[in-house]
Design an enzyme around this catalytic site. Sequence first.
Site, PDB file in Angstrom:
ATOM      1  N   HIS A  96       8.051 -26.799  -1.044  1.00 56.01           N
ATOM      2  CA  HIS A  96       7.428 -27.941  -1.704  1.00 56.01           C
ATOM      3  C   HIS A  96       6.250 -27.510  -2.575  1.00 56.01           C
ATOM      4  O   HIS A  96       5.493 -28.350  -3.051  1.00 56.01           O
ATOM      5  CB  HIS A  96       6.988 -28.954  -0.649  1.00 56.01           C
ATOM      6  CG  HIS A  96       8.136 -29.488   0.145  1.00 56.01           C
ATOM      7  ND1 HIS A  96       8.737 -30.702  -0.095  1.00 56.01           N
ATOM      8  CD2 HIS A  96       8.856 -28.917   1.146  1.00 56.01           C
ATOM      9  CE1 HIS A  96       9.758 -30.865   0.735  1.00 56.01           C
ATOM     10  NE2 HIS A  96       9.848 -29.783   1.507  1.00 56.01           N
ATOM     11  N   GLU A 103       0.820  -1.209   0.000  1.00 51.16           N
ATOM     12  CA  GLU A 103       0.000   0.000   0.000  1.00 51.16           C
ATOM     13  C   GLU A 103       0.856   1.261   0.000  1.00 51.16           C
ATOM     14  O   GLU A 103       0.440   2.310  -0.485  1.00 51.16           O
ATOM     15  CB  GLU A 103      -0.905  -0.002   1.244  1.00 51.16           C
ATOM     16  CG  GLU A 103      -2.353   0.311   0.923  1.00 51.16           C
ATOM     17  CD  GLU A 103      -3.278   0.149   2.117  1.00 51.16           C
ATOM     18  OE1 GLU A 103      -4.353  -0.429   1.909  1.00 51.16           O
ATOM     19  OE2 GLU A 103      -2.963   0.590   3.226  1.00 51.16           O
ATOM     20  N   LYS A 147     -14.204   0.600  -3.679  1.00 48.69           N
ATOM     21  CA  LYS A 147     -15.231   1.004  -2.709  1.00 48.69           C
ATOM     22  C   LYS A 147     -16.356   1.750  -3.413  1.00 48.69           C
ATOM     23  O   LYS A 147     -17.530   1.491  -3.169  1.00 48.69           O
ATOM     24  CB  LYS A 147     -14.625   1.918  -1.640  1.00 48.69           C
ATOM     25  CG  LYS A 147     -13.757   1.197  -0.643  1.00 48.69           C
ATOM     26  CD  LYS A 147     -13.378   2.155   0.478  1.00 48.69           C
ATOM     27  CE  LYS A 147     -12.267   1.583   1.329  1.00 48.69           C
ATOM     28  NZ  LYS A 147     -11.641   2.571   2.183  1.00 48.69           N
TER      29      LYS A 147
HETATM   30  O1  PA5 Z   1      -3.747   1.284   5.754  1.00 49.59           O
HETATM   31  C1  PA5 Z   1      -4.877   1.676   5.550  1.00 49.59           C
HETATM   32  O2  PA5 Z   1      -5.165   2.884   5.586  1.00 49.59           O
HETATM   33  C2  PA5 Z   1      -6.020   0.724   5.263  1.00 49.59           C
HETATM   34  O3  PA5 Z   1      -5.607  -0.586   5.137  1.00 49.59           O
HETATM   35  C3  PA5 Z   1      -7.019   0.777   6.385  1.00 49.59           C
HETATM   36  O4  PA5 Z   1      -6.373   0.395   7.569  1.00 49.59           O
HETATM   37  C4  PA5 Z   1      -8.211  -0.121   6.132  1.00 49.59           C
HETATM   38  O5  PA5 Z   1      -8.821   0.215   4.927  1.00 49.59           O
HETATM   39  C5  PA5 Z   1      -9.214   0.000   7.270  1.00 49.59           C
HETATM   40  O6  PA5 Z   1      -9.594   1.330   7.411  1.00 49.59           O
HETATM   41  P1  PA5 Z   1     -10.354   1.828   8.699  1.00 49.59           P
HETATM   42  O7  PA5 Z   1      -9.470   1.628   9.864  1.00 49.59           O
HETATM   43  O8  PA5 Z   1     -10.642   3.272   8.426  1.00 49.59           O
HETATM   44  O9  PA5 Z   1     -11.626   1.022   8.812  1.00 49.59           O
END
Ligand code: PA5
Length: 445
Positions: A306, A285, A420
């Site tokens: 394996h 990310e 989303k």
């Molecule tokens: O790193 C990030 O920002 C995302 O992976 C969020 O942690 C994830 O989408 C969950 O978001 P939230 O904590 O707002 O529910």
Amino acid sequence: MIQVNLTNMQAFAEEGFQTRLASELRTAHEHLQHHDGVGSDFTGWVELPANYDREEFARIQKAAAKIQSDSQALVVIGIGGSYLGARGVIECLCSANYNLKKKNTPNIYFTGNGLSSDQLSEVAQLLEGQDFSINVISKSGTTTEPAVAFRFFRKLLEDKYGKEEAAKRIYATTDRARGALKSLADQAGYETFVVPDDVGGRFSVLTAVGLLPIAVAGVDIQALMDGAKSMMETCSVADAAANPAWQYAAARFALYQAGKKIEILAAYEPNFRFMCEWWKQLYGESEGKDGKGLFPASVEFTADLHSMGQYIQQGERHLFETVVRLGKSKTCNIVPFDEVNGDGLNFLAGKDMDFIRQQAMDGTLLAHVAGGVPNIIVSTDGCDAFELGQLIYFFEYSCGLSGYLLQVNPFDQPGVEAYKKNMFALLGKPGYEELRQELLSKLQG
Ligand code: PA5
């Protein structure tokens, strides 16, 4: 202490890459230290191990003790950065089989990390006849997966204890002031914990996001923070020879520039599997944007030798391995002598499992390097809470440096929004009508 061994990657990267990257690394480092690089609003994690909120930390420990005393299970609801770190640490320090073990701490069920109906039912079934509490974790407070799961489990809890008692068993970890979860928690009187504004989800394991479930599992969260702090001090030194994060960030960037596109994180410890999942989110990310970035993958050795071993040895040469070596095991198992020796294994009799594993590690390293796979080794002295805290901070700091070397904003995730929007439109969420029509006509061909 964490050590980074680059002996087996040097031949695959441009000669003298460390010298060539020195000034870019220094700039990246200064941006992190001074909070003045791209995305600097989300660099609160850099000093977090030193300046975390002590009052809240004490409340986390108190809440964990209460949950341990009044609950046989804790339902932890969250996804992505609000999920993987806690699971990674609990599995690594307490075992992937934590729930099956005899213990005097509650079982921990992670949910809200997907949209599986069967998973919801399964967790609900496992909770039957059990006293339980809920820790719902969402920084934004609006993420669909945990929000839906919270509805289910809140109802289950309220049906069991009544609204008032249930409210005493719900702990919400969310934004300090904003979001649907914060409003809901304030209205219902749930105890709340804060995801600091300047710490993004994937960097939040050392905040209440990770610390509450980790403490409920009986892990010494003070040792975890102390370990992170010691690595914070190490990583603050602007000197490649003394800073393992500089070494790792430079090596992986040099390999990327040399055409390696996939980094495989490998560990010889099954309990490390979810730490790998946490690492994949952290790097995937943070770096995967603007058409750039190493693809982070992971394997569990020797099991995956394996299954994935063939590809790693002889498939397309676009990958490298980073092997996490966690020091000595906590237990010692000696292979027994067998008079009949029907399996021909007496040559191993008297040998400790760690010794056998070490030979597998060395043999695999030599085979993979000979097969054209550069290898970085990240080693720790062992794997207790302090050492895992060090490792977490090491990977976070290296990730910040890596993102800046790549010239991306390591602290945003704009690409996560695309699915989303489509999902909301297809679900008929108000405000998405136009997109809904467009998507429906595409789906109908
Ligand atoms: O790193 C990030 O920002 C995302 O992976 C969020 O942690 C994830 O989408 C969950 O978001 P939230 O904590 O707002 O529910």
